[in-house]
Design a protein around this motif. Sequence first.
Motif, PDB file in Angstrom:
ATOM      1  N   GLU A   1       0.826  -1.206   0.000  1.00 22.80           N
ATOM      2  CA  GLU A   1       0.000   0.000   0.000  1.00 22.80           C
ATOM      3  C   GLU A   1       0.858   1.252   0.000  1.00 22.80           C
ATOM      4  O   GLU A   1       0.560   2.234  -0.691  1.00 22.80           O
ATOM      5  N   HIS A   2       1.925   1.228   0.818  1.00 19.55           N
ATOM      6  CA  HIS A   2       2.853   2.366   0.828  1.00 19.55           C
ATOM      7  C   HIS A   2       3.541   2.516  -0.524  1.00 19.55           C
ATOM      8  O   HIS A   2       3.752   3.627  -1.011  1.00 19.55           O
ATOM      9  N   GLN A   3       3.889   1.367  -1.144  1.00 17.28           N
ATOM     10  CA  GLN A   3       4.534   1.422  -2.461  1.00 17.28           C
ATOM     11  C   GLN A   3       3.589   2.035  -3.492  1.00 17.28           C
ATOM     12  O   GLN A   3       3.985   2.897  -4.289  1.00 17.28           O
ATOM     13  N   ILE A   4       2.348   1.580  -3.475  1.00 18.82           N
ATOM     14  CA  ILE A   4       1.374   2.102  -4.441  1.00 18.82           C
ATOM     15  C   ILE A   4       1.203   3.606  -4.265  1.00 18.82           C
ATOM     16  O   ILE A   4       1.201   4.381  -5.241  1.00 18.82           O
TER      17      ILE A   4
ATOM     18  N   LEU B   1       2.089   6.467  -7.020  1.00 19.59           N
ATOM     19  CA  LEU B   1       1.067   7.399  -7.494  1.00 19.59           C
ATOM     20  C   LEU B   1       1.539   8.844  -7.361  1.00 19.59           C
ATOM     21  O   LEU B   1       1.281   9.685  -8.234  1.00 19.59           O
ATOM     22  N   ARG B   2       2.216   9.152  -6.253  1.00 20.07           N
ATOM     23  CA  ARG B   2       2.755  10.508  -6.084  1.00 20.07           C
ATOM     24  C   ARG B   2       3.863  10.787  -7.105  1.00 20.07           C
ATOM     25  O   ARG B   2       3.936  11.881  -7.671  1.00 20.07           O
ATOM     26  N   GLU B   3       4.695   9.790  -7.329  1.00 18.43           N
ATOM     27  CA  GLU B   3       5.830   9.977  -8.231  1.00 18.43           C
ATOM     28  C   GLU B   3       5.393  10.201  -9.674  1.00 18.43           C
ATOM     29  O   GLU B   3       6.132  10.789 -10.467  1.00 18.43           O
TER      30      GLU B   3
ATOM     31  N   VAL C   1       3.086  -3.694  -8.789  1.00 17.08           N
ATOM     32  CA  VAL C   1       2.427  -3.893  -7.493  1.00 17.08           C
ATOM     33  C   VAL C   1       1.016  -3.312  -7.454  1.00 17.08           C
ATOM     34  O   VAL C   1       0.301  -3.483  -6.459  1.00 17.08           O
ATOM     35  N   GLY C   2       0.590  -2.629  -8.513  1.00 18.56           N
ATOM     36  CA  GLY C   2      -0.723  -1.988  -8.490  1.00 18.56           C
ATOM     37  C   GLY C   2      -1.867  -2.982  -8.600  1.00 18.56           C
ATOM     38  O   GLY C   2      -1.682  -4.178  -8.885  1.00 18.56           O
ATOM     39  N   ARG C   3      -3.054  -2.476  -8.392  1.00 11.66           N
ATOM     40  CA  ARG C   3      -4.260  -3.284  -8.509  1.00 11.66           C
ATOM     41  C   ARG C   3      -4.995  -2.912  -9.795  1.00 11.66           C
ATOM     42  O   ARG C   3      -4.586  -2.021 -10.537  1.00 11.66           O
ATOM     43  N   ARG C   4      -6.116  -3.589 -10.011  1.00 15.78           N
ATOM     44  CA  ARG C   4      -6.861  -3.421 -11.243  1.00 15.78           C
ATOM     45  C   ARG C   4      -7.208  -1.956 -11.506  1.00 15.78           C
ATOM     46  O   ARG C   4      -7.068  -1.466 -12.639  1.00 15.78           O
TER      47      ARG C   4
END
Length: 515
Positions: free
Chosen positions: A4-7, A11-13, A32-35
Motif C-alpha cells: 500500500e505504501h509502495q502504491i 502514485l505521487r511519483e 504492485v498496483g491493482r486493477r
Amino acid sequence: MGSEHQIAFFLRELASRNTQRRVAAAKGLGKVGRREHAWVLAETAGDPVPQVREAAAIGLGRLGVPEAGEKVLPLLMGDMDPWVRRRASLAAIHLELRGDGIVRAYTKLLNDPEYHVRINALVGLTALGVPGDVSTLVSLLGDPDGAVWGRARSLIYDLRDDPAVKAEVIRTAREGDGAARVEALTLLPRRCTERLLDSLLAGLRDPSPDVRIAVARRLSGVETPQIREALATALDGEQSPAVAARLQHMLEQPGDQQLIGPARRWLRDPVAGPAAAQALGEVDTGSAVEHLRGVIADTALPGPTRAAAAKAIGECGRWDAVWLLLPLLDDPDTDVQTGAVDGLGSAVYNGLRLWERWPVANALVARLTADPSTAWRTGYALIGLADALPDLRRLADSTEDSQVRAAVLPLLVPEDLDGPGHGKYGAEEDVRRLLRGLDDPQEPVRYSAAVALQQWLKVGFALPPDREVPPDREAPPGRDALHDRLMALASDPSPRLRQAVAAVLEALADPGGPN
C-alpha cells in the motif's frame, strides 16, 4: 515498505517533474498496483516524454486489464517513438486485445521500420487469425529479417484458404520481386504450376538469381519439349553459377549431346563445376566421358568437381573406369578420394569384370583401415563384392576401431543364402560375428549387428534351437541364445538400437512373415 505504501509512493511519483522518477513509478505501479490502477497508467500514456509513455505501456501489459488498454494502446502503437510502439504492441498481445481498432493498429505496424515491431504485429494478427492488409502481409515474405518473413509465411500458410490471401500469393508468384516471389513460389501447391506456366518461363530471365532458381525448381516436375527447350536456352545465356548448376541438374538426360557444350563451359567454376561433371556423366557418350577423364587428371580444378567427375566415370562404367579411379584413392584432395570411392561403388553395383574384382576389393578394404572416419562410405562401395569377404571377416574379428567394425558387420549379410562366399559354414560363422557384435561396448557396433541380424533372417537364414556341445567347442548360433541376448538389449539407452532389436525379435517370433 508495504504494498500500500509502495502504491501510494508510485502514485505521487507519477506527478513528479523528474522524467526518470515518472518512468520508475509507471513500471513500479505495473508490478504492485491493482486493477483500478490500470486507468491511472492509461492516463499516464499521454505523457509528453516517450520514455514515460513506454513505461506506461509496460505497466498496462503487466496489470492485465484489457478494458484499460483497449483505447490507449492502439494510439501508442502509432507513436513516433519506436520503443513506445514496440512496448505498446507487446502489451496489446499480452492483453489479447481484439476489435477493428487493434487490427488496424497491427496492420499499420506491418510496415514499421523496426523489425521487432513488425514481429509483434505479426504475432498479434496471428493470434487474431486475420491477415491485416493482405498485400503488405505477403510482401513481408521478402523481409530481410528471418524472424519476420518466417512469421509472415506461417500466417499466410494458416490463412491459405482465404480467397484474398490466395490471390495475392498467386499474384506475387507471377510478378513479385526477389525474395517475396521466391517464397510465394514455394508456398503454392504443385497443382498451381500449370496456371503459372507463362510467368514461370518469363521468370527464367528474372534479374534475381534466386528467383531464377525458384522458377527452375518449380518447373522441375513439368516434362515437355517446350519446357526443356526453354531451360536449355536459359542455360546457354546464364551467368550465375548457382542457377547454371540447377539448370544442368534439370537437363541431365542420357545421350543428350547438346548438353556437352554448356557443361564444358562451367567445368572450371567451383559452384557449377560438380553439376557440369555430373551432367557429362549422364550424357555418357564417348566425347562426354573423354571430358570427364580430362577433369580428373587436371589437379588445378576444384576438388568437388574432380570428385563429381570420378563418381560419374564409375557410373558410366567404361572399360578403363576402374583403372582411372583406383589411383585417385591416393589423391591429395580428400574430396577426390571420396568421389573415387563413390565411383568404384557404382562400378561394383553395376558389376565388375572378373579381373577387376580383386584389385577393387583390395583397395577398398585397405581404405577401411587407412581412413576409419570414412568407413561407412567405403562400406557402401563394398556392398555385394564377395571377393572382399575374407578380408572383411578378418577385420570384423581383429580391428580395434569401432567405426570399422560397425561398417563391416552389415557387409557380411548376403543378398541371398546361395550367394558367393556364403556357404552354410560361412553363414554360421558370420552370424556368430554378429552375435558377438551385440555385446560390443560401442553402440554403433551393437546397432549394426542388430540391423545385420534382421537382414540375415530376411534372406532366410534359420537359427537352429540351442543344443548341448562339448566344452572345447563353440556352440553354433542358436535361437534361444540370440533371444536372450536381444532381450538384454531391449532396455538399451539407445532408441535406434531398441528399435532394431524389436525388429529382430519380431522376425524371430514370425520367421515366415513378410520380408
